[in-house]
Every structure is written in C-alpha cells, then in structure tokens.
Scaffold this active site. Structure first.
Site, short mmCIF file in Angstrom:
data_model
loop_
_atom_site.label_atom_id
_atom_site.label_comp_id
_atom_site.label_asym_id
_atom_site.label_seq_id
_atom_site.Cartn_x
_atom_site.Cartn_y
_atom_site.Cartn_z
N ASP A 98 16.95 78.18 33.48
CA ASP A 98 15.53 78.02 33.70
C ASP A 98 15.26 78.36 35.16
O ASP A 98 16.20 78.46 35.96
CB ASP A 98 15.13 76.57 33.38
CG ASP A 98 13.65 76.33 33.58
OD1 ASP A 98 12.85 77.22 33.27
OD2 ASP A 98 13.29 75.24 34.07
N ASP A 143 16.16 71.84 33.86
CA ASP A 143 15.79 70.55 34.44
C ASP A 143 14.95 69.69 33.51
O ASP A 143 14.84 68.49 33.69
CB ASP A 143 14.98 70.77 35.73
CG ASP A 143 13.56 71.26 35.42
OD1 ASP A 143 12.61 70.48 35.57
OD2 ASP A 143 13.42 72.42 34.99
N ASP A 161 11.98 77.20 37.25
CA ASP A 161 11.27 76.17 38.01
C ASP A 161 12.03 74.84 37.98
O ASP A 161 12.37 74.33 36.91
CB ASP A 161 9.87 75.96 37.42
CG ASP A 161 9.04 77.23 37.49
OD1 ASP A 161 8.77 77.70 38.60
OD2 ASP A 161 8.69 77.75 36.41
#
Length: 604
Positions: free
Chosen positions: A112, A407, A114
């Site tokens: 990922d 995250d 961000d």
C-alpha cells in the site's frame, strides 16, 4: 501467628499486625531463624515484643492453615520511577511474527502507499482533514463557531470503536467487552459502561453493525476528534446543534471523505510534501533488495495516479515539482485507484490502463486467463480492477504466494488474508514508541508483577480463613460446644487479611494506571486493556502474519528468511506461573507442616 526460634532459648512472636522491620531485625540477630510452629495466640499488651514464650503467651489449640499470612509485604510507597534502570536497546526495527512465513515461498510482494510507503506527519497532515471538514460542515448548516476549534492529534489512538448511535468512543479487550468509554470527552463510569454494553457484549457480528465504526487506520483519528467535539456541543447547546449522534457522525465522515477526494488535502500535500510526509532514507534500498532477490513487486493503492506519482517522486528523492518515472523501475505492476476493500471482493470491477505521462485512461482488453500473458509489455500502470486481474498479471501460483504490506487493518490485512489467502504484514508506526516505553518502564512492570503475586497470595489467605470460619461454625453446631475464642481469632485474622488485600489491590490499581498513562494519558497502551490484549491487538494477532513499524525494516534481514512465530501459550502451558497452582502449592506446604507438627507433638 509465627513463633520464630533463635539462640539462647528466646523466641519472637510475629503476628499478622507486626510490621516487617521486627522480623528483619530478628533475622539480623539470628543468621538462620526457623519457624517452630504456627498457633493462634493472645498477648497481654498491645504490641508483641521480644520475650520468653512462657511468660505472656496463652497457648490455644492449633488451627490448620490459619495465621499463615503471605510471607512478603512490599513497600507500597516506594517510587519505582527513581530506581536505576538496566541498559536497554529499545525498539531495533524487529519484525514480529504471528504465523510462520518462509519467504522462499513468496513470489510477489505488494505494498500500500499511504501510511505504508509514505508515513504522514500527524501534526500537519491530519489537521488538513480536520480543517477541511469544519468548512464543509459549516457549508451544510453547522454553526460557524466551530471554525474556531483546534485539533489535538494526540487525543485518540488507533484500535478504538465509535458507537455513533450513542455518541461514545470505546476501547475493548480481546473478548469484545468495553473496558473504557467516553461520551464526547466525558468518561463513562464502570456502572454506566456495564449498563450500556455488558448486558449484550459486543460480538464480531454486532461490530459489523453500521452503528459501530472501528478506528482501524490513522486516517480516522480526525473523524473521532471532530465527532467528540460535536457531541459535546450538541449536549451542551442543543439550540445550536439539534441532530442525532448518528447523523452527526455521518456528516463528519462525508465531510472528511470529500476532503480526500476533491483535492483539498492532496493538492496541499503535492505543493510541499516534505511538510506533510516523513521520508524514509532506506525505503528504496529495501525495495531494491527485494527486487534483486527475484521477487515481483507491486504497488496497490487507493490514491489516484497524479497524487501517487507526486508522493512516490518525493520518496524517491526528487525535489518538489520535478516528476520522473524512475521510481516505477522498482515495481513490476502499479495499480492506483484500487478502491480497496472492494478490489478484494468484487470480481466484476473493470480494469483501466493509465498513460503515465498524460494520466488518461483507456479500457484494458479482456484477459484470456489461459494464454495471454503479454499485457504488461504494453505498460504496467493500471487503475481499478480486482484481485483476479492482479493474480493474472503477476502470474502467481496462488494467493498464499503473495505477501501484502499495508497499514489499514480492514482494507489491507483482514480482507486480503481472509478472502484471498494472501500473507500479510501490518505496518504499525506506533510500535516504536510502545516498545520503547515498555523497555523504559521495565522496573514498573516488575513492581506490578510483584503486587499481583502478593494479591494472589492474599487471595489464598482469605480463602483459607473463610474455609476455616465455615469449618469452625460446623464444628460448633455438631459438638454443641462453644469455641468462641477460636471463632474470634479467625474473624480477627480475616478482617486483617481483607484490609491488606484491599490495600494491595488499591496499590496495584495505582501502579497499573501510572504505567498505562506513560503510553497515553487517557487510553493507555495500544495493545492492552488492563491485563488483557486489546481488541486491536487481537486483530493484529489474528490477521497479520507479520507486523513491524515501517517497511524499511525488511532490509535488516535476508529476503530468504524464514520468519518463525513464538510458541503459543495457554494458561495450563504455564502451569507453575498460574495463580491457582501457586495457591495449591502453598496449601500443600502448609498441610505438610501442620502434619509434621502434629506428629512431633505425639512423639513428645
């Protein structure tokens, strides 16, 4: 009572009310004091002193188990923060393993972007979402006074649950019982929590109810803070904000989401990324290491191409305003605008090819899943699609041969593992601070463990005394004779034990609250609620094969490493540490000693 023998025929009578210094002083005078017997005794004066036992002691019938209080009492007033600390390393970039993973079985590693490749600065980035949401709320009719509010990025932490129907923020343990709750910024008492939540404990099913919203990403923290402020405003000034709690949260969520989608946030980040994003100097060294190992790398992000390119160029090291495609050389496939978690569950989402220079989209040809493997030859940048396209483009043998690093608990970790069988690594930036505080407060944790052991010993003492009281009552009824002296003695001991238990329990509560406040003054540890794992920790343990604080920690080990998990323990696996086991051992020792004393009396 304890009668401790020493040289010269003297003895010291040490009762449960005797302060610890007396026994210590006697030990100093007698190098090897030994317990001669345990009986209930009475004194002819208030405090016991050193004397000959034959003078002021009235001997009574021995009572099994009684008057044998726990052998140690801590100094509850000691300031453990001033103790000297052993040298500790703190967090060293460890990657923790919940489920063993042999990297040799991994064909592709995905990321990922961000809060995974790009770590945002809370004090600046989260404020953008907060301030943008305030403006949009005023635009739809909220009072203009809210534009003067300020955001505190440290107030909330990840892993909490928003009960938007009641206007509460909850912290739960791994059993999904609410252990801490705030209504707006007002704490709920234990009685209030139990009335609201303990009648119907939250379950995995109920948490999927639309009224419960998990804060499972750092992006959600501004939502929670603004929601709490508006709850307080609605309670104190209903004339200014006459809306239901649920509708207030929905408005906040929409306002923040619009800020992410309409460019209010990302346009500002693109102008000065260094102000909002922390650059990891080892990030591309890590990607290079994985790439050289022969594995395929892919980027799978919900951000669109223009913003992703700006951010990745900054992380690559280009100055603001200079954009190249050099960073893409590290990836075999880049998918932007993925719309996770829908990407992971809906096989009908269309895939578009993106022109990296113009950003224009065009429909990707329908794949022939049996023969056509040439699609990446025409470009490796795509938007949208679903997991089947990704598997086909990467030509992976199965979902278990993919390791995905992200995250977001729900979109990146839970869905990928439970739906597709991908292996998962969760990035938890807060982990560094959590581990460092744990290391720094090791003496305080040791102090709490000592208090817990003492509390368990006092539990055992109380249990013995209560059993003796029941036994004495039964004997009195059966024999129809009065044993009031014995009953009074047991009751006196029981009263003393209850006082010491309460005192120790209060000291333990203070110690735990002090320890928790070092992590967060309100919510405590991220991974704990009291002595139980938090709901967040339970999710990490269940769905994250690996977890660490940042992506670049991967460079610290070989790409061929075999991550091995630690041994799982049930309470019975740690039998000798179990409080009940210690209780039984203590009980058996006392029984053996009393039997030996009885035999000694018979022999005499």
């Amino acid at each position: 009572m304890w009668i401790v023998g020493g040289g010269g025929g003297r003895g010291v009578v040490v009762g449960s009310t005797t302060s610890r210094w007396l026994l210590a002083k006697w030990k100093a005078l007698n190098s090897s004091p030994r317990v001669l017997t345990r009986y209930f005794v009475y004194f002819s004066y208030t405090h016991p002193i050193i004397h000959r036992p034959s003078r002021h002691v009235i001997w009574k019938k021995p009572v099994l188990y009684c008057s044998t209080r726990p052998p140690w009492t801590p100094n509850l007033q000691e300031d453990y923060s001033k103790r000297s600390l052993d040298d500790h390393l703190g967090y060293q970039g460890e990657i923790f393993c919940n489920r063993s993973l042999n990297m040799q079985s991994i064909e592709a590693v995905g990321f990922d972007m961000d809060y995974t490749l790009a770590q945002y600065t809370p004090e600046t980035f989260e404020v953008l979402a907060y301030e943008g949401a305030l403006k949009r709320l005023v635009h739809i009719g909220y009072p203009k006074q809210i534009l003067e509010w300020k955001y505190d990025p440290s107030y909330y932490l990840r892993g909490l649950i928003i009960d938007k129907g009641r206007g509460n923020i909850l912290k739960m343990d791994r059993h999904k019982y609410v252990k801490l709750a705030y209504h707006g910024f007002k704490p709920l008492s234990k009685a209030q929590r139990e009335k609201l939540y303990d009648q119907e404990p939250l379950t995995p099913t109920s948490l999927h109810d639309s009224n419960y919203v998990p804060l499972d990403t750092l992006f959600s923290l501004p939502d929670a803070y603004l929601f709490s402020q508006l709850i307080q405003l609605a309670d104190e000034h209903p004339e200014l904000l006459n809306r239901s709690y649920s509708s207030i949260f929905d408005d906040v969520r929409r306002a923040v989401d619009i800020c992410h989608r309409d460019g209010y946030i990302k346009d500002k980040v693109a102008i000065e990324p260094s102000y909002y994003v922390e650059k990891d100097p080892y990030l591309f060294d890590t990607l290079k290491l994985l790439k050289k190992s022969g594995r395929k790398l892919f980027l799978l992000t919900n951000s669109l191409w223009e913003y992703s390119n700006v951010l990745m160029n900054y992380l690559w090291g280009n100055p603001s305003g200079k954009y190249t495609l050099d960073w893409m050389d590290y990836f075999d496939l880049v998918i932007v605008g993925a719309a996770k978690p829908t990407f992971l569950v809906d096989q009908n989402l269309p895939l578009y090819r993106v022109d990296p220079h113009s950003g224009q989209l065009k429909n990707a040809e329908l794949f022939d899943f049996y023969s056509d493997y040439d699609h990446l030859a025409h470009g490796k940048l795509f938007q949208g699609g679903n997991w089947r396209y990704l598997h086909h483009l990467l030509r992976v043998s199965s979902g278990s041969s993919i390791l995905y690093v992200g995250d977001h608990m729900y979109s990146d970790i839970l869905r990928t593992k439970s739906q597709l069988g991908w292996r998962t690594m969760l990035v938890i930036p807060e982990l560094e601070r959590e581990v460092n505080i744990m290391q720094q407060e090791s003496m305080q944790r040791q102090h709490m463990e000592e208090l817990r052991r003492l509390r368990d010993d006092l539990d055992e003492w109380l249990d013995r005394l209560e059993s003796e009281l029941v036994q004495a009552t039964e004997e009195e009824q059966q024999q129809e004779t009065s044993i009031s002296n014995r009953m009074e003695t047991i009751q006196a001991e029981l009263h003393q034990a209850q006082k010491e238990y309460q005192r120790t329990k209060e000291a333990l509560d203070i110690a735990l609250n002090t320890y928790d406040s070092k992590f967060h003054p309100i919510w405590g540890q991220l991974f704990k609620t009291g002595y139980q794992n938090s709901y967040f920790a339970h999710q990490v343990e269940t769905y994250a094969c690996l977890y660490t604080s940042r992506v670049s920690n991967i460079r610290l080990v070989s790409p061929e490493i075999h991550f091995r998990c630690m041994v799982d323990y049930m309470p019975h696996d740690r039998l000798e540490e179990a409080p009940f086991r210690r209780l039984m051992r203590r009980r058996l020792r006392l029984r053996r000693q009393m039997l030996e004393e009885k035999q000694s009396v018979k022999d005499d």
